[in-house]
Design an enzyme around this catalytic site. Structure first.
Site, PDB file in Angstrom:
ATOM      1  N   SER A  55       0.914  -1.182   0.114  1.00  0.00           N
ATOM      2  CA  SER A  55       0.063   0.116  -0.031  1.00  0.00           C
ATOM      3  C   SER A  55       0.865   1.425   0.021  1.00  0.00           C
ATOM      4  O   SER A  55       2.040   1.103  -0.025  1.00  0.00           O
ATOM      5  CB  SER A  55      -1.084   0.235   1.150  1.00  0.00           C
ATOM      6  OG  SER A  55      -0.143   0.273   2.328  1.00  0.00           O
ATOM      7  N   ILE A  57       3.265   4.454  -0.216  1.00  0.00           N
ATOM      8  CA  ILE A  57       4.290   4.776  -1.227  1.00  0.00           C
ATOM      9  C   ILE A  57       5.156   3.419  -1.705  1.00  0.00           C
ATOM     10  O   ILE A  57       5.527   3.567  -2.812  1.00  0.00           O
ATOM     11  CB  ILE A  57       5.356   5.405  -0.149  1.00  0.00           C
ATOM     12  CG1 ILE A  57       4.901   6.731   0.168  1.00  0.00           C
ATOM     13  CG2 ILE A  57       6.897   5.450  -0.876  1.00  0.00           C
ATOM     14  CD1 ILE A  57       5.708   7.586   1.292  1.00  0.00           C
ATOM     15  N   SER A 181      11.615  10.068   7.010  1.00  0.00           N
ATOM     16  CA  SER A 181      10.599  11.356   7.167  1.00  0.00           C
ATOM     17  C   SER A 181      11.114  12.361   7.420  1.00  0.00           C
ATOM     18  O   SER A 181      12.072  12.362   8.367  1.00  0.00           O
ATOM     19  CB  SER A 181       9.687  10.566   8.048  1.00  0.00           C
ATOM     20  OG  SER A 181       8.972  11.632   8.555  1.00  0.00           O
ATOM     21  N   TYR A 207       8.620   7.271  16.344  1.00  0.00           N
ATOM     22  CA  TYR A 207       9.022   6.985  14.916  1.00  0.00           C
ATOM     23  C   TYR A 207      10.008   8.053  14.368  1.00  0.00           C
ATOM     24  O   TYR A 207      10.818   7.638  13.442  1.00  0.00           O
ATOM     25  CB  TYR A 207       7.519   6.992  14.394  1.00  0.00           C
ATOM     26  CG  TYR A 207       7.437   6.937  12.691  1.00  0.00           C
ATOM     27  CD1 TYR A 207       7.359   5.815  12.116  1.00  0.00           C
ATOM     28  CD2 TYR A 207       7.240   8.083  11.995  1.00  0.00           C
ATOM     29  CE1 TYR A 207       7.545   5.708  10.809  1.00  0.00           C
ATOM     30  CE2 TYR A 207       7.195   8.000  10.632  1.00  0.00           C
ATOM     31  CZ  TYR A 207       7.332   6.934  10.043  1.00  0.00           C
ATOM     32  OH  TYR A 207       7.389   6.726   8.652  1.00  0.00           O
ATOM     33  N   LYS A 211      13.559   7.235  12.432  1.00  0.00           N
ATOM     34  CA  LYS A 211      13.922   8.086  11.117  1.00  0.00           C
ATOM     35  C   LYS A 211      15.156   8.616  11.158  1.00  0.00           C
ATOM     36  O   LYS A 211      15.836   8.678   9.999  1.00  0.00           O
ATOM     37  CB  LYS A 211      12.544   8.887  10.588  1.00  0.00           C
ATOM     38  CG  LYS A 211      11.276   8.035  10.552  1.00  0.00           C
ATOM     39  CD  LYS A 211      11.261   7.309   9.148  1.00  0.00           C
ATOM     40  CE  LYS A 211      10.575   5.879   9.258  1.00  0.00           C
ATOM     41  NZ  LYS A 211      10.631   4.948   8.071  1.00  0.00           N
ATOM     42  N   THR A 240      -1.353   8.373   3.124  1.00  0.00           N
ATOM     43  CA  THR A 240      -1.404   6.969   2.966  1.00  0.00           C
ATOM     44  C   THR A 240      -2.110   6.419   4.468  1.00  0.00           C
ATOM     45  O   THR A 240      -2.334   7.040   5.265  1.00  0.00           O
ATOM     46  CB  THR A 240       0.197   6.437   3.237  1.00  0.00           C
ATOM     47  OG1 THR A 240       0.566   7.012   4.440  1.00  0.00           O
ATOM     48  CG2 THR A 240       0.905   7.117   1.957  1.00  0.00           C
TER      49      THR A 240
END
Length: 325
Positions: A55, A57, A181, A207, A211, A240
């Site tokens: 799904s 990207i 990100s 998160y 990254k 997304t």
């Protein structure tokens, strides 16, 4: 006072930067500078592995590569979703060289086993695209006792990449691309709490820290493995399922400014297929097909070379612990 004041500065500087650079309009404006023929290439005979390819990207990247004739290895957690995405890709591109592999990157031992089996079965891998990622709403651990999002976003990426390096090195024009990100810009590398055991668990911040760790990992691996072109990229703010589920408030308030998955995937595709991309130095961070700084101005997010090397040795030790013999 200093650190909290700085973090307010960092977050607002980041948000303002985001409004001007990470949105759909920013993509449309940046794309006026893109060289069209960079992507007008055939990838026939080249093999690409994309994690989280069912799904968002990942799927848009798989689709773009399949369209150009590349062999695509989709590495996905969920068999039904993966098979459905594969069917879409084959139908839309007419390329049947699209293979599904089922793997949950949060299962540390399984990542090793998958990579070792892949090397036995396939004789080439030209490009690895580390795209899968997870944002957890609360702290959870895997069977090995590791915090799950760290296992997926950092250790899983490290093990998969390290284990596939010998295969990449044997293949022509090898590349490794990691989808990071822009959130990492507000994070300074911290290696003292890799499992998020201390303090309140804030999934979005954890998160963003992961990254940042991916950026450092890419820079370090590029120094060690000079025959492979490494890069890490920021897709911009993209609409997304992961963003809708992981950051619902952000998704709601920004919905009209978010990029499509195809726009978000553009730089990853460019890094994977364009000749121009591999002419840039290895180990750099990209946004909209350009090398960009990995720190905001004045943001105090820089870390020492020693700390960056230490992250890699911690990952190496953890990886070895779970390596099947």
């Amino acid at each position: 006072m200093g650190e909290s004041c700085m973090s307010v500065y960092r977050n607002s500087a980041w948000f303002l930067k985001g409004l001007s650079e990470f949105t759909r309009n920013a993509f449309l404006s940046a794309s006026k500078q893109f060289v069209e023929k960079d992507l007008e290439v055939s990838m026939a005979g080249r093999a690409f592995m994309i994690t989280g390819a069912n799904s968002g990207i990942g799927k848009a990247t798989a689709m773009a590569i399949a369209k150009r004739g590349g062999t695509v290895h989709m590495v996905c957690r969920n068999k039904d979703k993966a098979e459905e995405a594969r069917a879409d890709i084959v139908k839309e591109t007419g390329n049947k060289e699209v293979h599904v592999h089922i793997l949950d990157l949060s299962e540390t031992k399984k990542v090793w086993e998958f990579a070792e089996a892949f090397k036995r079965k396939y004789k080439a891998l030209n490009v690895l695209i580390n795209n899968a990622g997870s944002i957890m709403s609360q702290r959870d651990v895997n069977a090995e006792g590791l915090e799950k999002s760290f296992a997926t976003n950092v250790l899983g990426v490290y093990i998969l990449t390290k284990s596939l390096i010998p295969l990449l090195e044997k293949s022509a024009d090898p590349r490794v691309i990691t989808v990071s990100s822009g959130g990492m810009l507000v994070q300074k590398l911290r290696i003292g709490n890799l499992q998020s055991e201390r303090g309140r668990y804030d999934g979005a911040m954890v998160y963003a820290q992961h990254k940042r760790q991916q950026v450092v990992m890419t820079e370090q691996l590029a120094k060690t493995h000079t025959s492979i072109h490494f890069s890490v990229m920021h897709p911009g703010w993209v609409d997304t399922p992961a963003v809708a589920n992981g950051m619902p408030d952000f998704h709601r308030s920004m919905k009209d400014s978010l990029r499509t998955p195809e726009q978000g995937a553009d730089t990853a595709v460019w890094l994977a297929v364009a000749e121009a991309a591999a002419k840039n130095p290895s180990g750099r961070f990209y946004h909209d097909r350009k090398m960009v700084p990995t720190h905001l101005p004045l943001a105090w997010t820089h870390s020492s070379a020693l700390e960056e090397q230490k992250l890699l040795s911690l990952l190496e030790d953890l990886a070895k612990t779970f390596q099947p013999h």
